[in-house]
Structure formats: C-alpha cells, structure tokens
Design a protein around this motif. Structure first.
Motif, short mmCIF file in Angstrom:
data_model
loop_
_atom_site.label_atom_id
_atom_site.label_comp_id
_atom_site.label_asym_id
_atom_site.label_seq_id
_atom_site.Cartn_x
_atom_site.Cartn_y
_atom_site.Cartn_z
N ALA A 181 -6.89 1.24 -5.11
CA ALA A 181 -6.07 1.42 -6.31
C ALA A 181 -5.09 0.28 -6.54
O ALA A 181 -4.68 0.04 -7.67
N ARG A 182 -4.65 -0.39 -5.46
CA ARG A 182 -3.71 -1.51 -5.55
C ARG A 182 -2.43 -1.15 -6.31
O ARG A 182 -2.05 -1.79 -7.29
N PRO A 183 -1.68 -0.13 -5.88
CA PRO A 183 -0.40 0.17 -6.52
C PRO A 183 0.60 -0.94 -6.24
O PRO A 183 0.44 -1.70 -5.27
N ARG A 184 1.64 -1.01 -7.04
CA ARG A 184 2.66 -2.03 -6.78
C ARG A 184 3.51 -1.67 -5.59
O ARG A 184 4.16 -2.53 -4.99
N HIS A 185 3.50 -0.37 -5.20
CA HIS A 185 4.28 0.05 -4.04
C HIS A 185 3.68 1.32 -3.46
O HIS A 185 3.37 2.27 -4.18
N LEU A 186 3.49 1.32 -2.14
CA LEU A 186 3.05 2.48 -1.39
C LEU A 186 4.19 2.93 -0.50
O LEU A 186 4.79 2.11 0.21
N LEU A 187 4.53 4.22 -0.54
CA LEU A 187 5.60 4.76 0.29
C LEU A 187 5.05 5.90 1.12
O LEU A 187 4.31 6.76 0.61
N LEU A 188 5.40 5.92 2.41
CA LEU A 188 4.88 6.93 3.33
C LEU A 188 6.01 7.61 4.09
O LEU A 188 6.97 6.95 4.51
N ALA A 189 5.85 8.91 4.29
CA ALA A 189 6.84 9.68 5.02
C ALA A 189 6.60 9.60 6.53
O ALA A 189 5.49 9.82 7.00
N SER A 190 7.66 9.30 7.25
CA SER A 190 7.66 9.42 8.70
C SER A 190 8.76 10.42 9.07
O SER A 190 9.12 11.27 8.24
N THR A 191 9.29 10.36 10.26
CA THR A 191 10.22 11.39 10.72
C THR A 191 11.17 10.83 11.76
O THR A 191 10.85 9.89 12.49
#
Length: 341
Positions: free
Chosen positions: A117-127
């Motif tokens: 998809a090539r988004p301008r930003h990928l954000l992922l949840a950690s902990t």
C-alpha cells in the motif's frame, strides 16, 4: 486523510477511530472480533463507529492474509495504525499460541500489506511490558529492552524488530509507540479498573497482587489517542533526508534509527500511581469500600512502571496529563450507564 486502523472494535482502536472520524477523516477499520472478552462490547463499539458515514469495517482475522491485503488495497490509506493484537500479560501464560498467531503472524501480514500500500506513515502499538526486568526508571526509549518477562512482551519486542527491518528494506516511515497502562471508558474487562469497579459494585472480593506494593503509570485513553493522532503527523525522515537542506532539525533524545525512517516513542502519563491509591480512587467514585484480597506477585508481573514521555512532548508539543481521579470518575460513570440495563 484516509486511515486504515486494525483493532477498531477494541478499546484503543475504537477511541482513535472515533477521534479521527470526528475530525473529518476517513477510517477503514479491521477487526476479528475474537472472544478473548465479551464480543458484545466489541460489537457495540463498531456499531457506534458505523454511525459515521466515513467509517467502513472489515471483520476478519489478521492471520487471513488475503482478506487483510484486500482490505488495505481497498482503503488506499495515507496512514496505517496497527493496534490489533492478542492483549493481556497474564493470558499469555494460559494461551501462548494465541500470541504467536495474532502478534507475530498477524503483524507480519500487516507489514506485507503495508509494503504493497505504501502509506506515508505506518504506526504500530507496542507496550511498556517490553522493558521487562529493567529497574532503571523512568523507562526511556533508549533503555535496553532485552529481558521480557512474558510471551506477550516478547512478541511485542519482536514486532518492533520486524517493523524496523521492513522500514529499512522498504523505506517505509514507521513509528512504534509503547503504551503505559491505558484506562478509561469502553475499556477491556480484563483490566484492573474494570475488574475492581465490577467487584466493588457486586460486593465480591478484588485481587490485589504483591500485597498492594505496586505502582503503575496510568494513562487515560483520551490522552493516549490524542498522542497517537499527533504522532501521525510526526513522520520519521529517511536517513538521507536528515540534513538542514531538507528542512530537518534534530530533536533531543530522538530514537531515529541510523538505518531506517523508524523511531520508537513512549506514551505515558509520567506520574506513577500507587495501586492502593488507585483502589482508593475507585472506592471514592463508586461510593463504597472494596473487599480486598491481598495476594503475592503474579508470575510475569512487575512492581512498577513509569514512562519518560519527554520525547513525545518534543516531537508533538503534547504529553498526557489527566489526573487518575478524573479518569476513574469518567470510567465509573460510563460503567454504570453501560451496565444499567
């Protein structure tokens, strides 16, 4: 802005989606509605989001790669926020396979879909659980996080490493955020606030581990999703773009990778609260005392968490600050309303 969010029937995903929809953005949600806790609560959250014309939902599992890829391609997102996961520190002791399937295989599939998809930003949840046996506090993003105490924490640490590799290989701008004890209305039934409130109202004993000698950096849900919203716009630059000619200015304490457009950021209230004070606050809002059952520390648990959220503030100008009593009051009011029928 078009945003693809995994876990929109979950606690955090629901609140983030609602915030973005209220701002006028388009949200495509993706959730498997698993039965880890009451599915009716998840269905109610999705039903509320569907009241927004700009919300579309795909109900499927992360492990279903064709379904996930099709949903991402249909969304054509500018931003992807990956919140779906098998949550729960203690449940990972009972059903470890669920964490491998959802958190490792599921995140791998999400990364594959993001590359397409090539988004301008990928954000992922950690902990915050990735800090494990680390005793240096407050926890800072640059601290070593190599001693996880549960499989849940280990899978989240693995997700961080996997996303860094994909960011490096594919030039995918990625932000990983580490949450600290999130609470508030529409929260998960397996969390302490939910269980304590229910126990006090029902007149049943509540379990207090380590005999109450614990502290948590409780972070109110509205503060958390506001921080995520602001981080969406704080896109990590590629290494070759980190020059004044590209308009880049270094940020003190930044965790930018030298090899990828990737960073990790804590999101926490930066004010650890004693567990017994937390119980006191719930009792005050409910209006009756709890029957307290004091127990030893649970396997895999830690005595304290405390976030250094200074990087979040330097990147966004914002840091969580809702007082615990205010947040507990909002939760208890929601709980009474939701379960009044």
């Amino acid at each position: 802005m078009k945003v693809f969010i995994t876990g929109t029937a979950g606690f955090i995903g629901f609140h983030l989606a609602r915030l973005l929809l209220a701002e006028g953005h388009t949200v495509h949600g993706y959730d498997g509605l698993t039965d880890y806790y009451d599915v009716r609560l998840k269905q109610r959250r999705h039903a509320m989001l569907r009241e927004f014309p700009a919300f579309v939902a795909t109900e499927a599992m992360l492990e279903d790669l064709p379904a996930l890829q099709a949903a991402v391609q249909a969304a054509q997102p500018d931003v992807i926020v990956h919140l779906a996961a098998q949550a729960g520190v203690r449940y990972s002791l009972e059903n470890p396979a669920a964490y491998i399937d959802a958190n490792l295989v599921g995140t791998f599939h999400l990364l594959q879909a993001a590359v397409q998809a090539r988004p301008r930003h990928l954000l992922l949840a950690s902990t915050s659980s990735v800090y494990g046996a680390n005793t240096h506090m407050p926890f800072a993003e640059g601290d070593k996080a190599d001693t996880p105490l549960t499989l849940y924490a280990a899978t989240k640490k693995a997700n961080e490493a996997m996303s860094h590799a994909y960011s490096h290989i594919h030039g995918l701008p990625t932000t990983v955020f580490r949450f600290f004890t999130v609470y508030g209305p529409w929260g998960r039934p397996d969390m302490a606030l939910f269980k304590f409130t229910r126990g006090i109202l029902d007149g049943t004993p509540i379990d207090i581990y380590n005999h109450g000698d614990m502290q948590r950096d409780f972070t109110y849900i509205d503060d958390l999703v506001r921080a995520i919203r602001l981080l969406i716009d704080a896109v990590p630059p590629a290494p070759e773009a980190r020059t004044p000619t590209h308009g880049w200015q270094p940020v003190e304490g930044d965790t930018l990778s030298p090899a990828a457009p990737w960073r990790v950021v804590n999101i926490g209230n930066s004010q650890p609260v004693r567990l017994l004070d937390f119980v006191d606050a719930i009792e005050a809002e409910v209006g009756r005392p709890a029957t307290r059952r004091y127990l030893p520390m649970q396997l895999g648990d830690v005595p304290a968490t405390w976030a250094d959220a200074s990087l979040l503030q330097r990147l966004t100008g914002y840091r969580p600050q809702t007082p615990v009593r205010e947040g507990v009051r909002a939760f208890v009011q929601w709980y009474r309303t939701f379960y009044s029928g």
